[in-house]
Write a protein that holds these residues in place. Structure first.
Motif, PDB file in Angstrom:
ATOM      1  N   LYS A 171      34.607 -11.271  -9.026  1.00 49.18           N
ATOM      2  CA  LYS A 171      34.178 -10.267  -9.519  1.00 49.18           C
ATOM      3  C   LYS A 171      35.226  -9.039  -9.759  1.00 49.18           C
ATOM      4  O   LYS A 171      34.863  -8.311 -10.695  1.00 49.18           O
ATOM      5  N   ILE A 172      36.255  -9.288  -9.132  1.00 45.58           N
ATOM      6  CA  ILE A 172      37.317  -8.219  -9.470  1.00 45.58           C
ATOM      7  C   ILE A 172      37.677  -8.673 -10.857  1.00 45.58           C
ATOM      8  O   ILE A 172      38.465  -7.911 -11.767  1.00 45.58           O
ATOM      9  N   ASP A 173      37.954  -9.992 -11.161  1.00 41.87           N
ATOM     10  CA  ASP A 173      38.215 -10.444 -12.523  1.00 41.87           C
ATOM     11  C   ASP A 173      37.293  -9.720 -13.605  1.00 41.87           C
ATOM     12  O   ASP A 173      37.550  -9.552 -14.719  1.00 41.87           O
ATOM     13  N   GLU A 174      36.113  -9.545 -13.135  1.00 45.62           N
ATOM     14  CA  GLU A 174      35.106  -8.952 -14.158  1.00 45.62           C
ATOM     15  C   GLU A 174      35.365  -7.205 -14.284  1.00 45.62           C
ATOM     16  O   GLU A 174      34.338  -6.587 -14.580  1.00 45.62           O
ATOM     17  N   GLY A 175      36.256  -6.890 -13.348  1.00 50.21           N
ATOM     18  CA  GLY A 175      36.604  -5.360 -13.573  1.00 50.21           C
ATOM     19  C   GLY A 175      35.972  -4.522 -12.378  1.00 50.21           C
ATOM     20  O   GLY A 175      35.618  -3.225 -12.830  1.00 50.21           O
ATOM     21  N   LYS A 176      35.482  -5.086 -11.352  1.00 56.10           N
ATOM     22  CA  LYS A 176      34.628  -4.351 -10.332  1.00 56.10           C
ATOM     23  C   LYS A 176      35.701  -4.085  -9.213  1.00 56.10           C
ATOM     24  O   LYS A 176      36.781  -4.648  -8.961  1.00 56.10           O
ATOM     25  N   MET A 177      34.943  -2.995  -8.537  1.00 56.64           N
ATOM     26  CA  MET A 177      35.511  -2.784  -6.980  1.00 56.64           C
ATOM     27  C   MET A 177      34.464  -3.485  -6.032  1.00 56.64           C
ATOM     28  O   MET A 177      33.515  -3.204  -6.168  1.00 56.64           O
ATOM     29  N   SER A 180      29.089   7.792 -14.523  1.00 48.74           N
ATOM     30  CA  SER A 180      28.784   7.800 -13.071  1.00 48.74           C
ATOM     31  C   SER A 180      27.879   6.342 -13.177  1.00 48.74           C
ATOM     32  O   SER A 180      28.179   5.409 -12.137  1.00 48.74           O
ATOM     33  N   GLU A 181      27.118   5.887 -14.060  1.00 45.78           N
ATOM     34  CA  GLU A 181      26.404   4.660 -14.259  1.00 45.78           C
ATOM     35  C   GLU A 181      27.284   3.397 -14.489  1.00 45.78           C
ATOM     36  O   GLU A 181      26.876   2.599 -13.817  1.00 45.78           O
ATOM     37  N   ARG A 182      28.235   3.774 -15.305  1.00 45.67           N
ATOM     38  CA  ARG A 182      29.238   2.773 -15.372  1.00 45.67           C
ATOM     39  C   ARG A 182      29.996   2.431 -14.030  1.00 45.67           C
ATOM     40  O   ARG A 182      30.230   1.090 -13.618  1.00 45.67           O
ATOM     41  N   PHE A 183      30.444   3.495 -13.225  1.00 46.31           N
ATOM     42  CA  PHE A 183      31.054   3.444 -12.264  1.00 46.31           C
ATOM     43  C   PHE A 183      30.550   2.563 -10.890  1.00 46.31           C
ATOM     44  O   PHE A 183      30.991   1.752 -10.362  1.00 46.31           O
ATOM     45  N   LEU A 184      29.003   3.084 -10.915  1.00 41.76           N
ATOM     46  CA  LEU A 184      28.242   2.553  -9.781  1.00 41.76           C
ATOM     47  C   LEU A 184      27.893   1.027 -10.036  1.00 41.76           C
ATOM     48  O   LEU A 184      27.897   0.260  -9.166  1.00 41.76           O
ATOM     49  N   LYS A 185      27.769   0.766 -11.303  1.00 47.63           N
ATOM     50  CA  LYS A 185      27.434  -0.677 -11.771  1.00 47.63           C
ATOM     51  C   LYS A 185      28.742  -1.461 -11.380  1.00 47.63           C
ATOM     52  O   LYS A 185      28.410  -2.612 -11.197  1.00 47.63           O
ATOM     53  N   ASN A 186      29.859  -0.918 -11.496  1.00 48.00           N
ATOM     54  CA  ASN A 186      30.969  -1.649 -11.069  1.00 48.00           C
ATOM     55  C   ASN A 186      31.280  -1.815  -9.741  1.00 48.00           C
ATOM     56  O   ASN A 186      32.541  -2.333  -9.366  1.00 48.00           O
ATOM     57  N   LEU A 187      30.378  -1.509  -8.664  1.00 49.27           N
ATOM     58  CA  LEU A 187      30.803  -1.635  -7.537  1.00 49.27           C
ATOM     59  C   LEU A 187      29.874  -2.681  -6.874  1.00 49.27           C
ATOM     60  O   LEU A 187      28.650  -2.957  -7.557  1.00 49.27           O
ATOM     61  N   ASP A 188      30.445  -3.521  -6.287  1.00 54.69           N
ATOM     62  CA  ASP A 188      29.704  -5.146  -5.949  1.00 54.69           C
ATOM     63  C   ASP A 188      30.208  -5.471  -4.709  1.00 54.69           C
ATOM     64  O   ASP A 188      31.077  -4.769  -3.876  1.00 54.69           O
ATOM     65  N   THR A 189      29.419  -6.342  -4.007  1.00 54.61           N
ATOM     66  CA  THR A 189      30.005  -6.805  -2.830  1.00 54.61           C
ATOM     67  C   THR A 189      30.236  -8.447  -2.840  1.00 54.61           C
ATOM     68  O   THR A 189      29.765  -9.167  -3.751  1.00 54.61           O
ATOM     69  N   ALA A 190      30.893  -8.872  -1.888  1.00 57.30           N
ATOM     70  CA  ALA A 190      31.215 -10.422  -1.881  1.00 57.30           C
ATOM     71  C   ALA A 190      31.038 -10.693  -0.416  1.00 57.30           C
ATOM     72  O   ALA A 190      31.752  -9.948   0.411  1.00 57.30           O
ATOM     73  N   LYS A 191      30.748 -11.926  -0.304  1.00 60.64           N
ATOM     74  CA  LYS A 191      30.954 -12.434   1.211  1.00 60.64           C
ATOM     75  C   LYS A 191      32.398 -13.354   1.565  1.00 60.64           C
ATOM     76  O   LYS A 191      32.562 -13.720   2.426  1.00 60.64           O
TER      77      LYS A 191
END
Lengths: 489, 489
Positions: free
Chosen positions: A413-419, A394-405
C-alpha cells in the motif's frame, strides 16, 4: 508544460520551478537557493496568515540574533548533540581569527533561552509567548531539494514559557490550531499532525508533534512541528520563577516551527495540475490576470476598457493587466503555468457586448460576464476555486489513508502512494528496533500516532485508537499502538 | 522617567530602551542585540509601509542567500576593499573545515549581481526592480549603539537594473520619494537627502545619496541611502543586454537601502519627550490603551464596559484593555513611557455619565468623551497627534539648519546642535583634504550638497545653490559648492 504530476512528480516539480520561475538553483553555494518574486510573494502571504494567527493567540514578535555563541550551545546535551553536526560556524572577522566561534543558528533555542532566564523571575512574567520570522541554516548532508530541503530555509519559530505543564500541553493544541487555520484553511493543504515516536523527536524535547502532508509521489512532507520541551531546557538554561509559596520552580516550555518554505512546496505540489501551478486564491500573488485581445487599430480602445476593469477590480483583488508585447496565447499559457486563479479576456467584440470572458484556472471553464457584474463574479469564482482545491485535496488525502495488518500488506500500500496505519508494538524508545527493521526492508518511516487531523478539533496526546489483540507488523509481539507508516522526504 | 532629552540625550536614549523595553543588550555576542516586542511591532509596521511603497513603485520581493561565496566578492574592486574589513566569515561546517569561505553578507550586491548577469539578456528583461527584506552583518569596529550601529541590523535592499542612465537617475529620485512617504509621511521624521561627497560614497558607486535626520543631541543620523552604481558592477559581474541594434550593452544600476533599525531609532529619538516615548499613531503597536478604574465591588461592571469599548474600537485601532493587577497610576505611567498615543480611562462615575476620559500622550490633555462618540474621537485624536508630532519635528529640524561663512562660525553653530551650510571648495575627490582638516579641528563631517528635502518634490543631482564669490571655509580658495556640515553618528 504537460507532465503527469502523479506519474512523474520529480520531473513535474523541477519543471514547475522553471516555468513558473519559483527559484533559481544556480546560486554558487551548494544547498542555497534564490527565491524569485513569484514564490516570494506567496511566501510573504503565508507569513501574513501566520502573523494574524500569532496575534490571535497573543504571541508577540521579537528578533533574536542569527549567531549563537558556542558556549550557549552546550547547555542542553541532547539538543547540542542533535544539531552540532550540521552547524555552520563563523570563525573569522575581516582578516582576523575570532577568539570564539559563533554558530549560524540552526534553530533558536540556544540563543533565546539564556535571555528567557533573565526575563523570567516571578509568576507575573509568565506566560511568555514570543515568535520570530526569519531564516535558519543547517548544513544538511542529505540531497537538497528546492523549498523542501536546503541549507538555508525560511520559517517561523515561536518559543513559549509557562508555569505549568498543562498550559504547555494546551499550547501544543493551539499550535496545531494555527496550522489548521493557515495550512488547511488558507492554503487547502490537508495534513495529519502526529505525535512522533520517541526516537524521532526534536533534540531535547519530551514529545514532538509534527504535521505531515502527502505529496503527489506518495511521500510525506513534514510542514510544521511543535514540541513539548518539558523542563529540559528550563533546567539547562535556568529559566525559573518564584511560585506563590515563594519556592523556585523551573518553567515548562514549548516551541513551534512552521516551515514556511515547505508549506509553500506543499501548496505547489498538492494543487498543481499537469499543465502547471494552481495557486489557491488567498495565496496568489496575482489573483486575476487581464489579457487584452488586441488587433491592429483597436489597441487604444481595448486597452482603455481593460484598464478600467483593472482599476475597478483593484479594490477587491490582486489584479494585473498584462500589456506585454506578446500574443494572447503566450499570455494565457504563461499565467496558466504560474497558476493565476482567474483570467479575464477582453476584446473588441466583448466590449461591444458590454461583457468580458472569465476563465477559471482549475476547471478550465470560460463564461461571459457583464462588465458591471465582474466584481461579484470574481469574488464568487475566487472563493469557489479555493473551496474546490481544498475539497479535492482533502478527498485525495483521505483516500490515500489506509490500514494494513502485516508488513507486506503495508509495503504494498505504501508502494501505491499511501500512508498506512498499522498495529505496532510501541511508539516509545524500545520500538526503535522494530522501526529500523521496517525501514531497512521497506524504506519507510513510522510517522507516529495521530494527534489531530487537519479538519478536526480534537487533539489526542494519548491516542484512543488502541489495537485490540493485534500484533506488531514488525516483530509480531502484541501491539499497543496504531501508528501511520509512510515514505518521507 | 524624567530626563532632559535635549540636555542629556545619551542618558535619555539608554533609559528609554530600558523603560519601554525596546531591546535587551545582554546578549552574549558583542554588538548583537535582542529586539523586544514593543520595538519589533513598530519595526514590522515600518516594513509594511515600505512593502506598500515597493508595490507602488513596481518592485517585486525576492530572497537571496545570506552567504556569499568568497570568489563572488572579488569582482568589483572598490566594493570588496570597502566591505571586506568588516566581513564575518563562515569557515567550518559541523566538525569539518570548509574548502572555501563564505561571507555573511554585509550588503547584497556580490550575491545578487552574478544572478542578475544570468537573468538579463535582452531589453525585454529590463528593468529589474527587486527588493529583499532581512538583515545583514558588519563586524563594526566603532562603538555600537542600539538600533543605531550594530553588527547585525535589519534593513531593506532594493537592487534595480536599467538599460539607460536616465532611468537609473529617475530611480534615485523615486527612492527618495519612498523615503519621503515612509520616514516623513508615516513617521513624521524630517530629513535632508544629500548627494554625498565623492570620498564618502558607497564602495563601488558613482554617486551616493543619503538621508540624514537630526538627533536631539545635534548629531545627524543617516537613515537611508540610494546609490547610482553606473556601470561599475554591471561591468564587474557581466550584466549586459543586447540592444535594438543587436549590440551588447552593459546595464545601469541603482541600489537602495533604507535602514529599518535606524529609522526606528530616529522615530524614537525625534518624537520622545522627557517622560518617555511618543509613538506616531500610524506606527504604534498599541494605539489606544484602555485603563479600567477599579474599586472593590465594581470590578465586574467596569471591566464589562471597558471590554465593550475595546471591542467597539478594535475595528478602527490597535487597542488594548489593560487588565493587569496593578494600580491605574502604574498603568498610566507604563503606557506613557512606552508612548501609546491615546489612553481611555473608565470608572464607575464615567459609566454613570455615559462617557470616558480620553487622554492624549503628547499634549497630556484629558477630555470627557461620550462613549457613543469614542470611535470618531479616537480617529480624530490619532490623526491630530500624528500631525502635531510631524509639525513640531519639522519646525525643530528647520530651525536647526543654519549657514556660516567661516569655519569658526560653523563650529560654534554645530556646537549648538545645528547642521550648517557653508561654502566649500568642492565636493569632488579633491575636497577631501579640506574635509579632513575640518574634521580634525572641529570633529565634523561634510554631509554633501542638498539632493532633496523631506517636504519637497524637487530633486537636484547638481545643486542649483551655488556660491557666488564666497570662499571655502576650510582652505579659503574660491568655493564652488554649498555643503552642509554636521557631527554624525
Amino acid at each position: 508544460m504537460n507532465i503527469d504530476k502523479y506519474g512523474n512528480f520529480s520531473d513535474w516539480y523541477n519543471e514547475i520551478i522553471k516555468v513558473a520561475e519559483l527559484c533559481d538553483l544556480r546560486y554558487n553555494i551548494k544547498g542555497f537557493i534564490v527565491i524569485m518574486p513569484w514564490a516570494m510573494k506567496s511566501i510573504d502571504q503565508i507569513y501574513k496568515f501566520y502573523d494574524a494567527e500569532m496575534e490571535r493567540t497573543s504571541h508577540l514578535p521579537a528578533f533574536f540574533p542569527s549567531l549563537i555563541h558556542e558556549k550557549s550551545f552546550g547547555a542542553e546535551k541532547e539538543h547540542v548533540a542533535g544539531f552540532v553536526p550540521e552547524v555552520l560556524w563563523v570563525t573569522e572577522a575581516g582578516d582576523k581569527k575570532l577568539e570564539e566561534r559563533y554558530a549560524l543558528k540552526p534553530t533558536g533555542e540556544a540563543g533565546i533561552y539564556p535571555m528567557y532566564a533573565l526575563w523570567v523571575n516571578g509568576l507575573s512574567d509568565l506566560p511568555i509567548k514570543i515568535y520570530q520570522k526569519g531564516w535558519v541554516w543547517r548544513h544538511e548532508t542529505k540531497a537538497t531539494k528546492p523549498f523542501i530541503r536546503g541549507r538555508e530555509f525560511l520559517w517561523i519559530e515561536a518559543h513559549d514559557v509557562f508555569a505549568t505543564p498543562s498550559e504547555a500541553s494546551a499550547q501544543v493544541a493551539e499550535d496545531a490550531g494555527m496550522a489548521k487555520t493557515v495550512i488547511w484553511g488558507k492554503l487547502g493543504v490537508p495534513f495529519i499532525m502526529f505525535r512522533r515516536p520517541q526516537w524521532d523527536k526534536f533534540a531535547g524535547a519530551d514529545n514532538t508533534f509534527a504535521a505531515d502532508t502527502l505529496m503527489p509521489d506518495g511521500k510525506v512532507l513534514q510542514v510544521a512541528s511543535t514540541h513539548l520541551l518539558g523542563q529540559h531546557f528550563s533546567k539547562a538554561y535556568g529559566i525559573k520563577y518564584t511560585d506563590a509559596k515563594n519556592e523556585p520552580q523551573f518553567a515548562w516550555q514549548t516551541c513551534y516551527g512552521p516551515g514556511v518554505n515547505r508549506i509553500y512546496a506543499a501548496m505547489v505540489a498538492v494543487h498543481g495540475d499537469n499543465r502547471g501551478m494552481v495557486v489557491p486564491y488567498d495565496a496568489a500573488p496575482i489573483q486575476v490576470a487581464i489579457i487584452p485581445i488586441l488587433r491592429k487599430g483597436n489597441e487604444g480602445k481595448v486597452l482603455a476598457e481593460a484598464g478600467k476593469i483593472e482599476t475597478a477590480l483593484s479594490g477587491i483583488a490582486r489584479v494585473k493587466l498584462d500589456t506585454r508585447d506578446q500574443s494572447p496565447g503566450f499570455k494565457f499559457n504563461d499565467w496558466e503555468q504560474r497558476g493565476v486563479p482567474l483570467r479575464i479576456e477582453i476584446g473588441e467584440r466583448d466590449i461591444a457586448n458590454g461583457s468580458a470572458v472569465l476563465a477559471v484556472r482549475d476547471t478550465g471553464k470560460k463564461e461571459n460576464v457583464k462588465i458591471a457584474d465582474l466584481n461579484s463574479a470574481i469574488t464568487k469564482a475566487g472563493a469557489e476555486l479555493g473551496a474546490r482545491l481544498a475539497s479535492s485535496a482533502s478527498e485525495r488525502f483521505l483516500k490515500n489513508l489506509d490500514t494494513a495488518k502485516s508488513a507486506d500488506e503495508m509495503a504494498r500500500k505504501i508502494d501505491e502512494g499511501k500512508m498506512v496505519k498499522v498495529p505496532f508494538c510501541t511508539d516509545a524508545k524500545e520500538g526503535e528496533a522494530c522501526a529500523k527493521a521496517l525501514k531497512e526492508k521497506h524504506s519507510c518511516d513510522i510517522r507516529g500516532t495521530v494527534f489531530t487531523f487537519f479538519n478536526s478539533e480534537k487533539c489526542e496526546f494519548e491516542s484512543s485508537d488502541k489495537p485490540h489483540g493485534e500484533k506488531c507488523v514488525s516483530c509480531g509481539k502484541p501491539a499497543n499502538a496504531h501508528v501511520y507508516v509512510a515514505r518521507q522526504y
